[in-house]
Write an enzyme that holds these catalytic residues in place. Structure first.
Site, PDB file in Angstrom:
ATOM      1  N   HIS A  89      -2.283   3.938  62.262  1.00 26.90           N
ATOM      2  CA  HIS A  89      -3.270   4.778  61.575  1.00 26.90           C
ATOM      3  C   HIS A  89      -2.529   5.601  60.532  1.00 26.90           C
ATOM      4  CE1 HIS A  89      -6.487   3.868  64.474  1.00 26.90           C
ATOM      5  NE2 HIS A  89      -5.470   3.720  65.313  1.00 26.90           N
ATOM      6  N   LYS A 134     -11.315  -4.982  62.187  1.00 21.25           N
ATOM      7  CA  LYS A 134     -11.176  -4.252  63.449  1.00 21.25           C
ATOM      8  C   LYS A 134     -12.562  -3.880  63.966  1.00 21.25           C
ATOM      9  CE  LYS A 134      -9.236  -1.666  66.692  1.00 21.25           C
ATOM     10  NZ  LYS A 134      -8.433  -0.463  66.472  1.00 21.25           N
ATOM     11  N   HIS A 147     -10.814  -3.115  69.717  1.00 21.42           N
ATOM     12  CA  HIS A 147     -10.587  -1.976  70.616  1.00 21.42           C
ATOM     13  C   HIS A 147     -11.413  -2.285  71.855  1.00 21.42           C
ATOM     14  CE1 HIS A 147      -9.746   2.382  71.495  1.00 21.42           C
ATOM     15  NE2 HIS A 147     -10.634   2.050  72.427  1.00 21.42           N
ATOM     16  N   HIS A 207      -3.672  -2.677  71.635  1.00 25.65           N
ATOM     17  CA  HIS A 207      -3.054  -1.660  72.498  1.00 25.65           C
ATOM     18  C   HIS A 207      -3.442  -1.804  73.972  1.00 25.65           C
ATOM     19  CE1 HIS A 207      -6.942   0.023  71.610  1.00 25.65           C
ATOM     20  NE2 HIS A 207      -6.593   0.535  70.461  1.00 25.65           N
ATOM     21  N   ASP A 266       0.052   1.924  67.346  1.00 26.32           N
ATOM     22  CA  ASP A 266      -1.128   2.796  67.433  1.00 26.32           C
ATOM     23  C   ASP A 266      -0.742   4.250  67.140  1.00 26.32           C
ATOM     24  OD1 ASP A 266      -3.823   3.310  67.596  1.00 26.32           O
ATOM     25  OD2 ASP A 266      -3.865   3.449  69.776  1.00 26.32           O
TER      26      ASP A 266
HETATM   27  O1  DOR Z   1      -5.702   7.292  70.660  1.00 26.61           O
HETATM   28  C1  DOR Z   1      -6.215   6.726  69.715  1.00 26.61           C
HETATM   29  N1  DOR Z   1      -6.244   7.292  68.498  1.00 26.61           N
HETATM   30  N2  DOR Z   1      -6.796   5.531  69.906  1.00 26.61           N
HETATM   31  C2  DOR Z   1      -7.501   4.931  68.941  1.00 26.61           C
HETATM   32  O2  DOR Z   1      -8.028   3.869  69.184  1.00 26.61           O
HETATM   33  C3  DOR Z   1      -7.710   5.598  67.636  1.00 26.61           C
HETATM   34  C4  DOR Z   1      -6.660   6.569  67.356  1.00 26.61           C
HETATM   35  C5  DOR Z   1      -6.957   7.497  66.193  1.00 26.61           C
HETATM   36  O3  DOR Z   1      -7.478   7.032  65.189  1.00 26.61           O
HETATM   37  O4  DOR Z   1      -6.643   8.690  66.295  1.00 26.61           O
HETATM   38 ZN    ZN Z   2      -5.577   2.540  66.955  1.00 29.93          ZN
END
Ligand code: DOR
Ligand code: ZN
Length: 335
Positions: free
Chosen positions: A15, A95, A134, A168, A240
């Site tokens: 991200h 996604k 996801h 993940h 992740d």
């Molecule tokens: O812990 C997470 N944070 N899992 C996710 O799937 C998204 C991510 C986020 O965008 O902060």
């Molecule tokens: Zn993620």
């Protein structure tokens, strides 16, 4: 001193956010990685060709090196075949999020019924666009991923030509799914190789370890470790890494996400060394991903050395995992 050389490391799930946060985190990923699959859960999510192209330009501008490829993704909607044909060269994957499952996923799908998704998923299969998932239901938080296995099964059987990535993964059930269907693959984070729910909430609450899917039980972590350490051909590294500002993590209503981008390779060296598996790290962090995705990564060589590295307390406004702690591996140089 012992060294490890990794060529073309890839982070197949990251991200990078946007705006000021993008400028903070993008250089940390592009420093040690040759490329990364960039998640589309911005606000609003990335759903059009223009958004993909513009976001990619902002990422390239925020990077401090040219030898980094952002592999772009769209946020799943029931896209038409015509649209997918027109955007296929601009994206690597799409996604799909269950609505509300995690940070910025409100626009996700409310149902995984096959028929409404058929046109999109068939077109993706035909154009070679990968589906990243996801995989969590709305159930009890510890059971959400295991409960999702029937959805993976349904997708894998109905769309045998579609490459499906279980993102993940955190459970033994997901590990057991891998070899059941030829078109199922998985990413594994570094934090899920290290922590269990005990580390998150067994003592004082540790918000910087709170993520979705939540870390599970020791036997789950051991199952993940086993396939990562052997660099099982269907798994690859995806951090992740998910930055949130410090005040948002250290608050009532802490958002899900663990920030690992600047320490991921060092931690992986630690883990693989501890288990005498350093020889398999190259496959886990690059070769498997290149084969699974059919990509040829930008050339980059990262040399790590077994020397202490004290993790910064904070990167601008973001607290990394293991902040202030000493790791046993450092980045020596990047060529
Ligand atoms: O812990 C997470 N944070 N899992 C996710 O799937 C998204 C991510 C986020 O965008 O902060
Ligand atoms: Zn993620």
């Amino acid at each position: 001193m012992k060294t490890v050389t990794l060529t073309m490391p890839l982070d197949m799930h990251v991200h990078l956010r946007d705006g000021d946060m993008l400028k903070i985190v993008a250089p940390l990923t592009s420093y040690t990685f040759s490329g990364a699959l960039v998640m589309p859960n911005l606000v609003p999510p990335i759903t059009t060709k223009e958004m993909v192209k513009e976001y990619r330009s902002r990422i390239k501008a925020a990077m401090e090196s040219d030898d980094f490829e952002p592999y772009m993704t769209l946020f799943y909607q029931n896209f038409s075949r015509e649209f997918l044909e027109s955007v296929q060269d601009d994206i690597t994957a799409i996604k799909i999020y269950p609505s509300g499952a995690t940070t910025n996923s409100q626009g996700g799908v409310v149902s995984f019924d096959i028929e409404p998704m058929r046109e999109t998923l068939e077109a993706m299969s035909d154009f070679g666009i990968v589906l990243c998932v996801h995989g969590e239901t709305q159930g009890f938080v510890m059971d959400r991923e295991a409960e999702f296995m029937s959805v993976y099964e349904k997708l894998a059987i109905n769309f045998p030509k579609l490459k499906i990535i279980m993102e993940h993964i955190t459970t033994r059930e997901a590990v057991e799914m891998l070899d059941r269907h030829p078109n199922l693959y998985a990413t594994i984070t570094v934090h899920h190789l290290m922590i269990t729910l005990d580390d998150v909430a067994g003592g004082m609450l540790r918000p910087h370890l709170f993520c979705k899917p939540i870390a599970k039980r020791p036997h789950d972590r051991d199952a993940l470790l086993k396939i990562a350490l052997q660099a099982h051909p269907k798994v690859m590294f995806g951090s992740d890494s998910a930055p949130h500002p410090k005040h948002a993590k250290e608050s009532c209503g802490c958002g899900a996400g663990v920030f690992t981008a600047p320490i991921a390779l060092q931690l992986l060296c630690e883990i693989f060394q501890e288990h005498n598996a350093l020889d398999n790290l190259q496959a886990f962090v690059s070769d498997n991903a290149q084969r699974i995705y059919g990509i040829c990564a930008e050339y980059k060589e990262v040399v790590l050395v077994e020397r202490d590295f004290v993790v910064p307390e904070i990167y601008a406004d973001v607290v990394p995992m293991r902040a202030g702690e000493t790791l046993t591996w450092s980045i020596e140089r990047v060529d």
